[in-house]
Design a protein around this motif. Sequence first.
Motif, short mmCIF file in Angstrom:
data_model
loop_
_atom_site.label_atom_id
_atom_site.label_comp_id
_atom_site.label_asym_id
_atom_site.label_seq_id
_atom_site.Cartn_x
_atom_site.Cartn_y
_atom_site.Cartn_z
N UNK A 27 1.91 15.15 -91.47
CA UNK A 27 1.85 13.88 -90.68
C UNK A 27 0.99 12.76 -91.59
N UNK A 28 0.55 13.03 -92.48
CA UNK A 28 -0.11 11.84 -93.30
C UNK A 28 1.02 11.22 -94.02
N UNK A 29 2.14 12.03 -94.55
CA UNK A 29 3.24 11.47 -95.19
C UNK A 29 4.10 10.70 -94.27
N UNK A 30 4.43 10.88 -92.96
CA UNK A 30 4.96 10.22 -91.85
C UNK A 30 4.27 8.87 -91.82
N UNK A 31 2.80 9.05 -91.54
CA UNK A 31 2.12 7.90 -91.26
C UNK A 31 2.22 6.81 -92.61
N UNK A 32 2.24 7.31 -93.66
CA UNK A 32 2.19 6.52 -94.84
C UNK A 32 3.40 5.79 -95.07
N UNK A 33 4.51 6.25 -94.68
CA UNK A 33 6.03 5.76 -94.68
C UNK A 33 5.99 4.98 -93.51
N UNK A 34 5.30 5.09 -92.23
CA UNK A 34 5.16 4.08 -91.25
C UNK A 34 4.68 2.77 -91.68
N UNK A 35 3.66 2.97 -92.27
CA UNK A 35 2.74 1.93 -92.83
C UNK A 35 3.33 1.18 -93.87
N UNK A 36 3.88 1.92 -94.82
CA UNK A 36 4.52 1.05 -96.11
C UNK A 36 5.69 0.49 -95.83
N UNK A 94 -5.00 4.51 -92.63
CA UNK A 94 -5.95 5.36 -91.94
C UNK A 94 -6.27 4.97 -90.55
N UNK A 95 -6.16 3.79 -90.04
CA UNK A 95 -6.39 3.36 -88.95
C UNK A 95 -5.34 3.99 -87.77
N UNK A 96 -3.98 3.77 -88.30
CA UNK A 96 -2.89 4.38 -87.75
C UNK A 96 -3.06 5.91 -87.53
N UNK A 97 -3.20 6.47 -88.66
CA UNK A 97 -3.46 7.95 -88.33
C UNK A 97 -4.60 8.42 -87.53
N UNK A 98 -5.70 7.63 -87.77
CA UNK A 98 -6.96 7.87 -86.61
C UNK A 98 -6.50 7.75 -85.29
N UNK A 99 -5.90 6.41 -84.91
CA UNK A 99 -5.29 6.21 -83.62
C UNK A 99 -4.41 7.42 -82.86
N UNK A 100 -3.42 7.65 -84.03
CA UNK A 100 -2.45 8.69 -83.43
C UNK A 100 -3.44 9.98 -83.11
N UNK A 101 -4.29 10.30 -83.93
CA UNK A 101 -4.89 11.47 -83.72
C UNK A 101 -5.88 11.47 -82.32
N UNK A 102 -6.42 10.17 -82.12
CA UNK A 102 -6.97 9.93 -81.08
C UNK A 102 -6.43 10.16 -79.64
N UNK A 103 -5.12 9.66 -79.64
CA UNK A 103 -4.19 9.95 -78.76
C UNK A 103 -3.89 11.42 -78.44
N UNK A 104 -3.55 11.97 -79.51
CA UNK A 104 -3.00 13.41 -79.26
C UNK A 104 -4.27 14.24 -78.76
N UNK A 105 -5.43 14.15 -79.27
CA UNK A 105 -6.63 14.72 -78.71
C UNK A 105 -6.82 14.41 -77.40
N UNK A 106 -6.68 13.16 -77.05
CA UNK A 106 -6.94 12.63 -75.53
C UNK A 106 -5.88 13.29 -74.75
N UNK A 107 -4.62 13.44 -75.02
CA UNK A 107 -3.43 14.16 -74.39
C UNK A 107 -3.77 15.68 -74.19
N UNK A 108 -4.25 16.34 -75.17
CA UNK A 108 -4.57 17.71 -75.13
C UNK A 108 -5.70 18.04 -74.08
N UNK A 109 -6.95 17.05 -74.48
CA UNK A 109 -8.01 17.25 -73.46
C UNK A 109 -7.63 17.15 -71.91
#
Length: 138
Positions: A27-36, A94-109
């Motif tokens: 997932x970090x690789x995907x996020x890096x590509x999204x950012x760059x 990092x901010x994009x990755x943290x935001x996506x993880x936050x959204x995933x955790x929120x959905x799982x909860x």
Amino acid sequence: MLNEFREFIARGNVIDLAVGVIIGGAFATITKSLTEDIIMPVVGAIFGGVDFSNMFILLGDVPAGVSPTDYAKLKEAGVAMFGYGAFITATINFLILAWIIFLLVKAVNKVVRKGPDAPAGPSEVDILTEIRDELRKK
């Protein structure tokens, strides 16, 4: 000792952690590509075509045959530089990755909370009342 190791590996938490680390790396690789490849070019275009990955301040001498504006070749040559553009890109990544993880955790909860409700057991007061009544009988 081998049996203890086998028991350790067989625990659900270890397997879950291993799967999480592997998926997180992918997932970090995907996020890096999204950012760059998508976000940073748009941000650069908004700021007049600036390429953040090549923003740096030279701290050392440039060796002969290396362009003083080529960040990758200067880094490869070991020139001391303050690469703040790469840091900006990594921070946005990092901010994009943290935001996506936050959204995933929120959905799982949300899904976990909407799961089947456990039947309500007796309250603490009910249990204490039963204990008191049983003690009085004796």
